[in-house]
Design a protein around this motif. Sequence first.
Motif, PDB file in Angstrom:
ATOM      1  N   ILE A  74      38.875  28.460  -2.828  1.00 55.01           N
ATOM      2  CA  ILE A  74      38.173  27.219  -3.394  1.00 55.01           C
ATOM      3  C   ILE A  74      38.202  26.370  -2.327  1.00 55.01           C
ATOM      4  N   MET A  75      39.061  25.866  -1.207  1.00 56.99           N
ATOM      5  CA  MET A  75      38.966  24.874  -0.147  1.00 56.99           C
ATOM      6  C   MET A  75      38.033  25.416   0.758  1.00 56.99           C
ATOM      7  N   TYR A  76      37.736  26.769   0.798  1.00 57.47           N
ATOM      8  CA  TYR A  76      36.770  27.375   1.941  1.00 57.47           C
ATOM      9  C   TYR A  76      35.264  26.794   1.575  1.00 57.47           C
ATOM     10  N   ILE A  77      35.113  27.065   0.121  1.00 60.67           N
ATOM     11  CA  ILE A  77      33.990  26.696  -0.261  1.00 60.67           C
ATOM     12  C   ILE A  77      33.714  25.087  -0.411  1.00 60.67           C
ATOM     13  N   VAL A  78      34.634  24.457  -0.764  1.00 62.28           N
ATOM     14  CA  VAL A  78      34.460  23.068  -0.578  1.00 62.28           C
ATOM     15  C   VAL A  78      34.038  22.512   0.756  1.00 62.28           C
ATOM     16  N   LEU A  79      34.949  22.963   1.861  1.00 60.11           N
ATOM     17  CA  LEU A  79      34.607  22.590   3.142  1.00 60.11           C
ATOM     18  C   LEU A  79      33.448  23.192   3.839  1.00 60.11           C
ATOM     19  N   ARG A  80      32.997  24.225   3.340  1.00 58.63           N
ATOM     20  CA  ARG A  80      31.786  24.802   3.860  1.00 58.63           C
ATOM     21  C   ARG A  80      30.661  24.051   3.220  1.00 58.63           C
ATOM     22  N   LEU A 100      30.682  20.604   2.574  1.00 59.76           N
ATOM     23  CA  LEU A 100      30.912  19.509   3.373  1.00 59.76           C
ATOM     24  C   LEU A 100      30.419  19.744   4.693  1.00 59.76           C
ATOM     25  N   TYR A 101      30.615  20.749   5.286  1.00 62.35           N
ATOM     26  CA  TYR A 101      30.348  21.139   6.696  1.00 62.35           C
ATOM     27  C   TYR A 101      28.622  21.260   6.548  1.00 62.35           C
ATOM     28  N   GLY A 102      27.922  21.789   5.463  1.00 61.83           N
ATOM     29  CA  GLY A 102      26.616  21.741   5.629  1.00 61.83           C
ATOM     30  C   GLY A 102      26.108  20.162   5.544  1.00 61.83           C
ATOM     31  N   VAL A 103      26.628  19.511   4.640  1.00 57.83           N
ATOM     32  CA  VAL A 103      26.333  18.195   4.341  1.00 57.83           C
ATOM     33  C   VAL A 103      26.465  17.558   5.739  1.00 57.83           C
ATOM     34  N   ALA A 104      27.587  17.694   6.170  1.00 59.35           N
ATOM     35  CA  ALA A 104      27.675  16.992   7.670  1.00 59.35           C
ATOM     36  C   ALA A 104      26.739  17.378   8.824  1.00 59.35           C
ATOM     37  N   TYR A 105      26.088  18.762   8.694  1.00 61.56           N
ATOM     38  CA  TYR A 105      25.192  19.288   9.727  1.00 61.56           C
ATOM     39  C   TYR A 105      23.719  18.554   9.428  1.00 61.56           C
ATOM     40  N   VAL A 106      23.549  18.790   8.268  1.00 60.29           N
ATOM     41  CA  VAL A 106      22.072  18.373   7.874  1.00 60.29           C
ATOM     42  C   VAL A 106      22.130  16.662   8.185  1.00 60.29           C
ATOM     43  N   ALA A 107      23.024  16.115   8.067  1.00 61.54           N
ATOM     44  CA  ALA A 107      23.186  14.703   8.249  1.00 61.54           C
ATOM     45  C   ALA A 107      23.541  14.340   9.668  1.00 61.54           C
ATOM     46  N   ASN A 108      23.488  15.355  10.594  1.00 67.52           N
ATOM     47  CA  ASN A 108      23.717  15.038  12.161  1.00 67.52           C
ATOM     48  C   ASN A 108      24.768  14.343  12.428  1.00 67.52           C
ATOM     49  N   GLN A 109      25.883  14.649  11.680  1.00 70.07           N
ATOM     50  CA  GLN A 109      27.517  14.104  12.121  1.00 70.07           C
ATOM     51  C   GLN A 109      28.054  15.282  12.801  1.00 70.07           C
ATOM     52  N   ALA A 110      28.017  15.362  14.086  1.00 68.89           N
ATOM     53  CA  ALA A 110      28.390  16.447  14.864  1.00 68.89           C
ATOM     54  C   ALA A 110      29.917  16.727  14.911  1.00 68.89           C
ATOM     55  N   LEU A 142      32.248  15.358  12.795  1.00 66.20           N
ATOM     56  CA  LEU A 142      32.906  15.598  11.480  1.00 66.20           C
ATOM     57  C   LEU A 142      32.380  17.077  11.266  1.00 66.20           C
ATOM     58  N   ARG A 143      31.258  17.535  11.409  1.00 65.75           N
ATOM     59  CA  ARG A 143      30.826  18.837  11.300  1.00 65.75           C
ATOM     60  C   ARG A 143      31.511  19.761  11.994  1.00 65.75           C
ATOM     61  N   SER A 144      32.254  19.681  13.187  1.00 62.15           N
ATOM     62  CA  SER A 144      32.978  20.292  13.878  1.00 62.15           C
ATOM     63  C   SER A 144      34.392  20.619  13.367  1.00 62.15           C
ATOM     64  N   VAL A 145      34.850  19.202  12.716  1.00 61.54           N
ATOM     65  CA  VAL A 145      36.451  19.382  12.051  1.00 61.54           C
ATOM     66  C   VAL A 145      36.415  20.050  10.700  1.00 61.54           C
ATOM     67  N   LEU A 146      35.199  19.904  10.183  1.00 61.70           N
ATOM     68  CA  LEU A 146      34.951  20.656   8.852  1.00 61.70           C
ATOM     69  C   LEU A 146      34.738  22.260   9.062  1.00 61.70           C
ATOM     70  N   TRP A 147      34.181  22.588  10.186  1.00 62.37           N
ATOM     71  CA  TRP A 147      34.160  24.121  10.446  1.00 62.37           C
ATOM     72  C   TRP A 147      35.659  24.607  10.900  1.00 62.37           C
ATOM     73  N   VAL A 148      36.387  23.889  11.655  1.00 59.26           N
ATOM     74  CA  VAL A 148      37.458  24.408  11.819  1.00 59.26           C
ATOM     75  C   VAL A 148      38.338  24.497  10.877  1.00 59.26           C
ATOM     76  N   LEU A 149      38.462  23.595   9.915  1.00 56.19           N
ATOM     77  CA  LEU A 149      39.212  23.555   8.715  1.00 56.19           C
ATOM     78  C   LEU A 149      38.768  24.580   7.742  1.00 56.19           C
ATOM     79  N   SER A 150      37.554  24.660   7.591  1.00 55.98           N
ATOM     80  CA  SER A 150      37.044  25.995   6.831  1.00 55.98           C
ATOM     81  C   SER A 150      37.318  27.099   7.096  1.00 55.98           C
TER      82      SER A 150
END
Length: 132
Positions: free
Chosen positions: A89-95, A97-107, A109-117
């Motif tokens: 479940i955490m993987y799904i939630v983080l993925r 959030l990762y996608g949202v951060a990526y499309v929002a161009n938040q580099a 945050l995106r990287s942190v979320l990728w590592v956590l996922s």
Amino acid sequence: MKDIAPAIYCMLIASLLPLLWAWVGKFAGRFKVTDNQNPRAFWANAQGLAARAHAVQANSYETLPVFLSAVLIAEYMVVMQWAINRLAIMYIVLRLLYGVAYVANQATLRSVLWVLSMACPILLFVLSVRVG
């Protein structure tokens, strides 16, 4: 009896996530029916949000085998089901959030979320080794 359903649903959701990001990219890039004649050209010319959504789609496909195999191995090794379910479940939630951060161009945050996922399937592999 083990409640494996959450892990299975997470595997299904993870498998469908790339399609979500493809739809976001196509919508943002104003994909037309005629673009379906050569979708690779559409993606090659995509810019901004559409290009970033396509990158999320590609990355979602790239990380999918790691996640799916981690869940299956954890199930096979009889890791505690609550741990498998929570990490899935955490993987799904983080993925998401990762996608949202990526499309929002938040580099960053995106990287942190990728590592956590990615930590979620890695922890499943570690737990599998420990019970083995």
